[in-house]
Design an enzyme around this catalytic site. Structure first.
Site, mmCIF file in Angstrom:
data_model
loop_
_atom_site.group_PDB
_atom_site.id
_atom_site.type_symbol
_atom_site.label_atom_id
_atom_site.label_comp_id
_atom_site.label_asym_id
_atom_site.label_seq_id
_atom_site.Cartn_x
_atom_site.Cartn_y
_atom_site.Cartn_z
ATOM 1 N N GLU A 121 -9.547 -9.999 -7.739
ATOM 2 C CA GLU A 121 -8.572 -8.913 -7.593
ATOM 3 C C GLU A 121 -7.476 -8.996 -8.659
ATOM 4 O O GLU A 121 -7.063 -7.973 -9.207
ATOM 5 C CB GLU A 121 -7.983 -8.947 -6.169
ATOM 6 C CG GLU A 121 -9.039 -8.558 -5.137
ATOM 7 C CD GLU A 121 -8.649 -8.834 -3.689
ATOM 8 O OE1 GLU A 121 -7.523 -9.314 -3.448
ATOM 9 O OE2 GLU A 121 -9.474 -8.569 -2.799
ATOM 10 N N ASN A 125 -1.828 -0.313 7.082
ATOM 11 C CA ASN A 125 -1.293 -1.619 7.491
ATOM 12 C C ASN A 125 -0.397 -2.252 6.423
ATOM 13 O O ASN A 125 -0.309 -3.464 6.286
ATOM 14 C CB ASN A 125 -2.421 -2.562 7.939
ATOM 15 C CG ASN A 125 -3.421 -2.833 6.840
ATOM 16 O OD1 ASN A 125 -3.326 -2.270 5.742
ATOM 17 N ND2 ASN A 125 -4.360 -3.715 7.088
ATOM 18 N N LYS A 159 0.840 -1.203 0.000
ATOM 19 C CA LYS A 159 0.000 0.000 0.000
ATOM 20 C C LYS A 159 0.883 1.265 0.000
ATOM 21 O O LYS A 159 2.093 1.180 0.203
ATOM 22 C CB LYS A 159 -0.903 -0.030 1.233
ATOM 23 C CG LYS A 159 -1.886 -1.215 1.239
ATOM 24 C CD LYS A 159 -2.826 -1.077 2.412
ATOM 25 C CE LYS A 159 -3.780 -2.247 2.478
ATOM 26 N NZ LYS A 159 -4.780 -2.071 3.567
ATOM 27 N N TYR A 205 -12.412 -2.401 -3.274
ATOM 28 C CA TYR A 205 -12.913 -2.437 -1.903
ATOM 29 C C TYR A 205 -14.447 -2.467 -1.843
ATOM 30 O O TYR A 205 -15.010 -2.093 -0.819
ATOM 31 C CB TYR A 205 -12.374 -1.239 -1.123
ATOM 32 C CG TYR A 205 -10.936 -1.421 -0.643
ATOM 33 C CD1 TYR A 205 -10.552 -2.565 0.044
ATOM 34 C CD2 TYR A 205 -9.977 -0.431 -0.840
ATOM 35 C CE1 TYR A 205 -9.242 -2.737 0.499
ATOM 36 C CE2 TYR A 205 -8.673 -0.592 -0.386
ATOM 37 C CZ TYR A 205 -8.316 -1.750 0.285
ATOM 38 O OH TYR A 205 -7.029 -1.916 0.748
HETATM 39 P P1 CMP Z 1 -7.162 -4.599 3.643
HETATM 40 O O1 CMP Z 1 -6.664 -5.990 3.818
HETATM 41 O O2 CMP Z 1 -6.597 -3.807 2.537
HETATM 42 O O3 CMP Z 1 -8.745 -4.639 3.469
HETATM 43 C C1 CMP Z 1 -9.615 -3.648 3.954
HETATM 44 C C2 CMP Z 1 -8.890 -2.595 4.706
HETATM 45 O O4 CMP Z 1 -9.681 -1.761 5.482
HETATM 46 C C3 CMP Z 1 -7.938 -3.225 5.699
HETATM 47 O O5 CMP Z 1 -6.874 -3.818 5.005
HETATM 48 C C4 CMP Z 1 -7.590 -2.059 6.589
HETATM 49 O O6 CMP Z 1 -6.464 -1.332 6.126
HETATM 50 C C5 CMP Z 1 -8.814 -1.179 6.435
HETATM 51 N N1 CMP Z 1 -9.540 -1.047 7.697
HETATM 52 C C6 CMP Z 1 -10.061 -2.023 8.425
HETATM 53 N N2 CMP Z 1 -10.647 -1.512 9.524
HETATM 54 C C7 CMP Z 1 -10.480 -0.164 9.462
HETATM 55 C C8 CMP Z 1 -10.853 0.916 10.282
HETATM 56 N N3 CMP Z 1 -11.547 0.717 11.411
HETATM 57 N N4 CMP Z 1 -10.520 2.158 9.899
HETATM 58 C C9 CMP Z 1 -9.835 2.354 8.733
HETATM 59 N N5 CMP Z 1 -9.455 1.348 7.908
HETATM 60 C C10 CMP Z 1 -9.762 0.120 8.275
#
Ligand code: CMP
Length: 143
Positions: free
Chosen positions: A126, A112, A9, A49
């Site tokens: 995806e 993350n 990311k 998403y």
């Molecule tokens: P990802 O695996 O990319 O899939 C969905 C993403 O939503 C996840 O990683 C997190 O980065 C993001 N995410 C999940 N929970 C939250 C939250 N409470 N606030 C902001 N982002 C979130």
């Protein structure tokens, strides 16, 4: 052979973690079959998403993932979908075990470091969102 979609990311790219992340999957024995550094459009982010559309953080999620370049990859190997998820660690880096990518490099859930497909179905979806078939290569690699 099983394939998965992984993406460093914008926070991971900015922190120069592409090489470290690629290295972990290479050393594990998985095969990189496609990769590109790219800027995601809002349209692609919303499709990627789509399952989170109703979540309160959806807008922030789309804004963040389009905020800078990402490094999109397709990896191949035995059980690669589940194993890559284990190597990434829990979604929330605060809960991710040391030794995992998020456990070692992440701090907050919205930044993350890496995304990885969570099932065979999402991997297929995806991969096809991010790559054309002719951008994915097949080659053998001694194990
Ligand atoms: P990802 O695996 O990319 O899939 C969905 C993403 O939503 C996840 O990683 C997190 O980065 C993001 N995410 C999940 N929970 C939250 C939250 N409470 N606030 C902001 N982002 C979130």
């Amino acid at each position: 052979m099983e394939r998965t979609f992984l993406m460093v990311k914008p926070d991971g790219v900015q922190r120069q973690l592409i090489g470290e992340i690629v290295s972990r999957f290479e050393k594990k024995g998985f095969r990189l079959v496609g990769a590109k550094l790219m800027q995601i459009s809002t349209e692609l982010a919303e499709k990627h998403y789509a399952e989170h559309k109703e979540r309160p953080f959806f807008g922030d999620l789309v804004e963040f993932i389009t905020s800078g370049p990402v490094f999109a990859m397709v990896w191949e190997g035995e059980n690669v979908i589940a194993t890559a998820r284990q190597m990434m660690g829990k979604t929330n880096p605060a809960e991710a075990a040391p030794g995992t990518i998020r456990g070692d490099y992440g701090m907050i859930v919205s930044k993350n470091i890496i995304h990885g497909s969570d099932s065979e179905e999402s991997a297929k979806r995806e991969i096809s969102l991010f790559f054309r078939e002719d951008e994915l290569l097949s080659y053998s690699r001694p194990l």
